[in-house]
Each structure stands twice: as structure tokens, then as C-alpha cells.
Design an enzyme around this catalytic site. Structure first.
Site, PDB file in Angstrom:
ATOM      1  CD  GLU A 173      -0.901   0.786   3.669  1.00 49.15           C
ATOM      2  OE1 GLU A 173      -1.961   1.368   3.451  1.00 49.15           O
ATOM      3  OE2 GLU A 173      -0.388   0.729   4.810  1.00 49.15           O
ATOM      4  CG  ASN A 191       0.752   3.922   4.687  1.00 46.72           C
ATOM      5  OD1 ASN A 191      -0.377   3.625   5.055  1.00 46.72           O
ATOM      6  ND2 ASN A 191       1.715   3.016   4.597  1.00 46.72           N
ATOM      7  CE  LYS A 212      -4.388  -5.060   1.687  1.00 52.10           C
ATOM      8  NZ  LYS A 212      -3.217  -4.226   1.369  1.00 52.10           N
ATOM      9  CD  GLU A 260      -4.357   3.865   5.318  1.00 47.61           C
ATOM     10  OE1 GLU A 260      -3.263   3.447   5.726  1.00 47.61           O
ATOM     11  OE2 GLU A 260      -4.776   3.668   4.175  1.00 47.61           O
ATOM     12  N   GLY A 261      -3.979   1.906   9.494  1.00 44.34           N
ATOM     13  CA  GLY A 261      -3.512   1.748  10.869  1.00 44.34           C
ATOM     14  C   GLY A 261      -3.378   0.316  11.337  1.00 44.34           C
TER      15      GLY A 261
HETATM   16  P1  ADP Z   1      -2.911  -0.618   6.807  1.00 44.80           P
HETATM   17  O1  ADP Z   1      -3.199   0.659   6.095  1.00 44.80           O
HETATM   18  O2  ADP Z   1      -3.908  -0.928   7.855  1.00 44.80           O
HETATM   19  O3  ADP Z   1      -1.494  -0.692   7.266  1.00 44.80           O
HETATM   20  P2  ADP Z   1      -2.143  -2.646   4.863  1.00 44.80           P
HETATM   21  O4  ADP Z   1      -2.651  -2.733   3.482  1.00 44.80           O
HETATM   22  O5  ADP Z   1      -0.748  -2.171   4.999  1.00 44.80           O
HETATM   23  O6  ADP Z   1      -3.152  -1.756   5.712  1.00 44.80           O
HETATM   24  O7  ADP Z   1      -2.289  -4.063   5.533  1.00 44.80           O
HETATM   25  C1  ADP Z   1      -1.859  -4.317   6.855  1.00 44.80           C
HETATM   26  C2  ADP Z   1      -0.877  -5.473   6.881  1.00 44.80           C
HETATM   27  O8  ADP Z   1      -1.471  -6.631   6.304  1.00 44.80           O
HETATM   28  C3  ADP Z   1       0.401  -5.234   6.083  1.00 44.80           C
HETATM   29  O9  ADP Z   1       1.356  -4.559   6.865  1.00 44.80           O
HETATM   30  C4  ADP Z   1       0.816  -6.647   5.725  1.00 44.80           C
HETATM   31  O10 ADP Z   1       1.530  -7.242   6.796  1.00 44.80           O
HETATM   32  C5  ADP Z   1      -0.514  -7.364   5.564  1.00 44.80           C
HETATM   33  N1  ADP Z   1      -0.911  -7.377   4.148  1.00 44.80           N
HETATM   34  C6  ADP Z   1      -1.586  -6.405   3.498  1.00 44.80           C
HETATM   35  N2  ADP Z   1      -1.773  -6.708   2.208  1.00 44.80           N
HETATM   36  C7  ADP Z   1      -1.210  -7.913   2.023  1.00 44.80           C
HETATM   37  C8  ADP Z   1      -1.076  -8.796   0.896  1.00 44.80           C
HETATM   38  N3  ADP Z   1      -1.573  -8.468  -0.293  1.00 44.80           N
HETATM   39  N4  ADP Z   1      -0.432  -9.972   1.082  1.00 44.80           N
HETATM   40  C9  ADP Z   1       0.067 -10.307   2.281  1.00 44.80           C
HETATM   41  N5  ADP Z   1      -0.027  -9.532   3.376  1.00 44.80           N
HETATM   42  C10 ADP Z   1      -0.657  -8.348   3.264  1.00 44.80           C
HETATM   43 MG    MG Z   2      -1.787   2.204   5.648  1.00 47.18          MG
HETATM   44 MG    MG Z   3       0.167  -0.737   6.090  1.00 49.92          MG
END
Ligand code: ADP
Ligand code: MG
Ligand code: MG
Length: 507
Positions: free
Chosen positions: A177, A179, A396, A400-401
Site C-alpha cells: 500500500e 500511505n 481490505k 488505515e492503521g
Molecule cells: P494498513 O493501512 O492498515 O497498514 P495494509 O494494506 O498495509 O493496511 O495491511 C496491513 C498489513 O497486512 C500489512 O502490513 C501486511 O503485513 C498485511 N498485508 C496487506 N496486504 C497484504 C497482501 N496483499 N499480502 C500479504 N499480506 C498483506
Molecule cells: Mg496504511
Molecule cells: Mg500498512
């Protein structure tokens, strides 16, 4: 985090090293904990109630990995190269208010309403039907208001962090992602790199690890520089930087790292306020100047405001709107904030969308190469596949967070439930290809104790972007953050308690 084998118990052949190396690791844990305390690599301790509100009270070292994570130099460089391109992309997309509204409103509108709306030219928020995502909808409302008064942001500051994992199935670097709000750990992240370099200078020979293979990490000073230069562009010597914070913040020392650099290197003062305090103490003068607690604000730097819980009442929303209406530089502006949503990430991954915003074909190809599979839930075929093979996907919501994603059995159940409801609720989520990084045994230190566990890592690359009208003042890769988590945990947040801070050992 599930901490399993205490260090020294794990058999050497699993990767924990020779008995000599084990003894060295024991000494390193102590040295590292002392280094953290002395250099401010600390967070508020949950065990102490006042640690989230009173600086200097109830400190504990931040959770960290004892050794830097191995990461191929080619992939590290690839990720660094992407930073200025993503910075530019965020800026370009932020200027296309219709695109943002269209992509995100689809979450709350069905297509017939959408056609009516586009043809009528009326305000988007008027037509919102049943709202499936109240939070995103409130953000959109502010954005819509700014569009309707034709608000322009001449000075635009982005402090982003683009996160990646190395997918072992395809041997490729894939973005998790981007941020654009409250990108955390530029302060503590730089410190972890320092910690690891210090440890390897002393113990690297015994361990066979070269401290020079840890890349320099100036995230804290580079973010402070970007804030300082945005402040300078605002051109009011008596103005301050306003850091918008949560009422309780155990990660405050990461924030204070930036505050200190700003003061020491640029002579810029920072005031810290919660959204509620901004509402109570803030006003916008007729010329657009934002004044909070009697101080003119040059730059609003959000380290809060990204989660629904940050807005427990209307007061916090009023504060967000107030700041947006002002002439202060917003990091991020409401548009930059929205560009960082997961829905926009998914829209940008569609064919021919990047081409709308960027001209350089090489840049577009580089970005696209880093995109994992991303789908909206109106794609029935993908939803069917995800129900059949939930372990190959992540579901998803627009949050965030950390701690919000849905995996495995829960993913299957949720999709089946949403499908049955046949409503708009599907639009509140995106589906993403699940990335599978290779796991390795790593000593992790938390609360003074060291445990070895199977872990996977996520690389974050900071990017700073500043422009004033046509002049791009900064567009840089600005350091990095490695986060390492036990491989059995789905989520990755350090503050949320899933991961530890780490740095990089280039291989
Ligand atoms: P946030 O904005 O809440 O941080 P993320 O998209 O970063 O949302 O997802 C949170 C966590 O989930 C990431 O830090 C990662 O460890 C895991 N994650 C997110 N997307 C994936 C994915 N496509 N494959 C594997 N793990 C994922
Ligand atoms: Mg994020
Ligand atoms: Mg993240």
C-alpha cells in the site's frame, strides 16, 4: 505477537547459529536495550497509564529485531527508485478531483445514480444513497466542499511511505500500500538502522555480517527538512508547524524526533494539538490564515485523523474542515489523503489509468511492475475465485492503521455473507492478491526479552515531495523502514503490536 522459543533454546541447525554466536546474541540483547534507552529508540509502555500522554513517563524500548533483515540490493534499489515516481503520481492524482470523487463515490452510489450525477453536474454528496462507508464518505464530503469553492493548494507537501513485500512465488517486489497520511516511524526507523550498524560494528565479525551493508537511513532528518522547507515557503517567520496528534500516543517519541530536528536545524517551533483542541482553539481569519491557540500555523502535519476513532464527535470533523479551508500547508491535504486510500490504489492498477496521470512510459512501467493483483468486488469472477481459494487473497476495507484486513476462513465467510446481501456493502472493500514473502528465523526483542521466531518482513520506503505552484522543491526517496513480524500473523503494524522495527542488510 506470539513469542515462542526463548533465545538459546532453538536448535542451532535451525539457523540460530553456533553456541559461540548464541552467547554473542545474548550480550547483544543487553547492549541493544541500553542503546535504545540512551538514544531514544523508545515508545510509551502500555503498562504505564500515563505513558501515552506525559512525555518522559513510562518509557520502554521499541520492539526491534536484533539483526537487520537480509534484503537483495536489486529489490531495495528498485523500491527506492519508485519513491519519486509515486510522489509525482500522488500529486497528479490529487489535482483530479473528479477522478477521486468518482472512484470513491462508487462505494456509496450505484451506477444509475452515478450516470444521473455525472449528467446533472450537481454536487456529489447530494446524491449519496445508503452509505456503506461512513468514514470515507465524510472525507469525501470535505473534499467535495473544497471542490465546490474551487480551493487551490499552491504549496503541496507529501510525506509518504510506500510499503512492499518480496513475493517468493514470483520473486518480485510488490507494493502492499501507499500511505499518504501519518506515515509513521521516520524517527525510530532511522534509529533502528543506527542501532544495527552499531551492533554490527562490534559483533559483525563474529556473526559474519558487514555493517556497511546496512544502507544509510536519514528518514527523520529528510522528513524534518521537508517540513522545514514547506514552512519556509509559507513565508511567515512567526508561524509554527501544527502537529495534529491523537489524545493518547505511545509512539510520541517518533514524532518528537521530527520536532527536535525541525527546531534544531530550521529554528521552527511545533505545537501539538488533538483534533478536539484544534476545534476549541482554532480559527481561520478572513484572509485564510489558520490560528490555533494564538499561533499562526504555516504547516499542518497530521499524525492523526486517518481512522474513524480519531473522530469521536462532530467537533473533530469541524476541526478537519477548518484546517482544510485555511491557507496553511496541509500534510496531507484532503486530496492527498484520499489518493492514499486502498480504493484509489485499486483504481490506479486498472489498465490505462496510470497513463492518465503520468507521461513517462518508463515510469509507468516501473510502477505497474510493483502492482499486485487488485480488484473491486463488482468483479464476480474474482469474488468467486476468492471464495474458492481464500488463502490466495486479502480482503481490505478502506481503513488505515493495521488490524483491519480479512484473511482465510473469515475472508470466505465475509464474501459469502456480502454476496447474499447483494447490497452496496461489497463496495466498501477491495480484494488483493496475497503476497507470500519467504520466512526466516529471526531474534526479536520486545520488553527486554529476546525470542526467536519465523518471520517475514515488509519494506517501507519514505518519500518527500514539496512543490509551490510550478516549482518542484523536493521530490526524494527519504529513507526506509523495515518491519518484521512473525509469519503466522496476518497483520503488520508495529504500533498495533504485530511487528517489530527492523532495518536492512543488503545481499
Ligand atoms: P494498513 O493501512 O492498515 O497498514 P495494509 O494494506 O498495509 O493496511 O495491511 C496491513 C498489513 O497486512 C500489512 O502490513 C501486511 O503485513 C498485511 N498485508 C496487506 N496486504 C497484504 C497482501 N496483499 N499480502 C500479504 N499480506 C498483506
Ligand atoms: Mg496504511
Ligand atoms: Mg500498512
Amino acid at each position: 505477537m506470539s513469542a515462542k522459543a526463548p533465545l538459546g533454546v532453538a536448535p542451532a541447525e535451525e539457523g540460530a547459529g553456533t553456541p559461540g554466536q548464541q552467547a554473542v546474541l545474548g550480550q547483544m540483547v543487553e547492549d541493544a536495550a541500553v542503546w535504545c534507552a540512551v538514544h531514544g529508540l523508545v515508545v510509551g509502555d502500555r503498562a504505564n497509564q500515563r505513558s501515552g500522554t506525559v512525555p518522559g513517563v513510562g518509557l520502554v524500548h521499541a520492539p526491534f529485531s536484533l539483526l537487520p533483515a537480509r534484503f537483495p540490493a536489486s529489490f531495495f534499489n528498485q523500491a527506492c527508485e519508485l519513491a519519486p515516481i509515486f510522489n509525482e503520481l500522488v500529486d497528479r492524482v490529487s489535482l483530479d478531483g473528479e477522478f477521486l470523487q468518482a472512484a470513491l463515490s462508487r462505494q456509496v452510489l450505484n451506477s444509475i445514480h452515478w450516470i444521473l450525477l455525472v449528467n446533472s453536474g450537481l454536487s456529489f454528496s447530494n446524491f449519496r444513497t445508503k452509505q456503506v462507508d461512513e468514514f470515507t464518505s465524510r472525507l469525501l464530503e470535505i473534499h467535495d466542499k473544497m471542490m465546490s469553492i474551487n480551493k487551490k493548494e499552491d504549496i503541496r507537501l507529501g510525506l509518504h511511505r510506500s510499503d512492499y513485500m518480496l513475493d517468493s512465488e514470483t520473486n518480485s517486489l510488490l507494493q502492499i500500500e501507499l500511505n499518504t497520511i501519518a506515515s509513521s516511524f521516520p524517527g525510530l526507523g532511522s534509529l533502528v538502522s543506527e542501532l544495527h550498524r552499531t551492533l554490527l560494528k562490534q559483533y559483525g565479525k563474529v556473526l559474519g555480517l558487514d555493517p556497511k551493508r546496512i544502507p544509510q537511513n536519514w528518514a527523520a532528518t529528510q522528513f524534518a527538512e521537508a517540513l522545514g522547507r514547506a514552512w519556509a515557503e509559507y513565508n511567515n517567520d512567526s508561524a509554527v508547524v501544527l502537529m495534529v496528534v491523537q489524545p493518547e500516543e505511545r509512539n510520541m517519541y517518533d514524532q518528537y524526533c521530527l520536532v527536535n530536528h525541525l527546531k534544531e536545524s530550521y529554528g521552527v517551533a511545533t505545537i501539538r494539538k488533538t483534533l478536539a483542541q484544534v476545534e476549541a482553539q482554532g480559527q481561520v481569519l478572513t484572509d485564510g490564515t489558520l490560528v490555533v491557540d494564538g499561533r499562526t500555523v504555516a504547516v499542518v502535519y497530521f499524525r492523526a485523523g486517518y481512522a474513524p476513532t480519531d473522530y469521536p464527535s462532530e467537533a473533530e470533523w469541524r476541526a478537519r474542515l477548518l484546517m482544510e479551508q485555511s491557507s496553511a500547508v496541509k500534510c496531507p491535504s484532503i486530496a492527498y489523503h484520499l489518493v492514499g486510500t486502498k480504493k484509489i490504489q485499486q483504481e490506479l492498477a486498472k489498465p490505462n489509468v496510470l497513463e492518465r496521470f503520468l507521461d513517462n512510459k518508463d515510469d509507468i512501467a516501473k510502477l505497474r511492475k510493483s502492482f499486485a493483483g487488485l480488484w473491486s468486488l463488482d468483479n464476480e469472477e474474482i469474488v468467486r475465485s476468492a471464495i474458492q481459494k481464500p488463502n490466495l487473497f486479502v480482503l481490505k476495507p478502506q481503513r488505515e492503521g493495521g488490524g483491519n484486513n480479512i484473511y482465510g476462513q473469515d475472508l470466505q465467510d465475509t464474501l459469502i455473507k456480502l454476496q447474499k446481501e447483494q447490497g452496496e456493502a461489497l463496495a466498501a472493500y477491495i480484494l488483493m492478491q496475497r503476497i507470500f514473502p519467504k520466512a526466516s528465523l529471526t531474534p526479536l526483542v520486545r520488553g527486554g526479552d529476546c525470542f526467536e521466531d519465523l518471520t517475514i518482513s515488509e519494506l517501507g520506503i519514505y518519500g518527500a515531495y514539496l512543490r509551490n505552484r510550478d516549482k518542484v522543491i523536493l521530490n526524494n526517496q527519504s529513507g526506509y523502514l523495515m518491519r518484521t513480524k512473525v509469519s503466522s500473523s496476518n497483520e503488520g503494524g508495529v504500533a498495533a503490536g504485530f511487528a517489530v522495527l527492523d532495518s536492512v542488510l543488503l545481499t
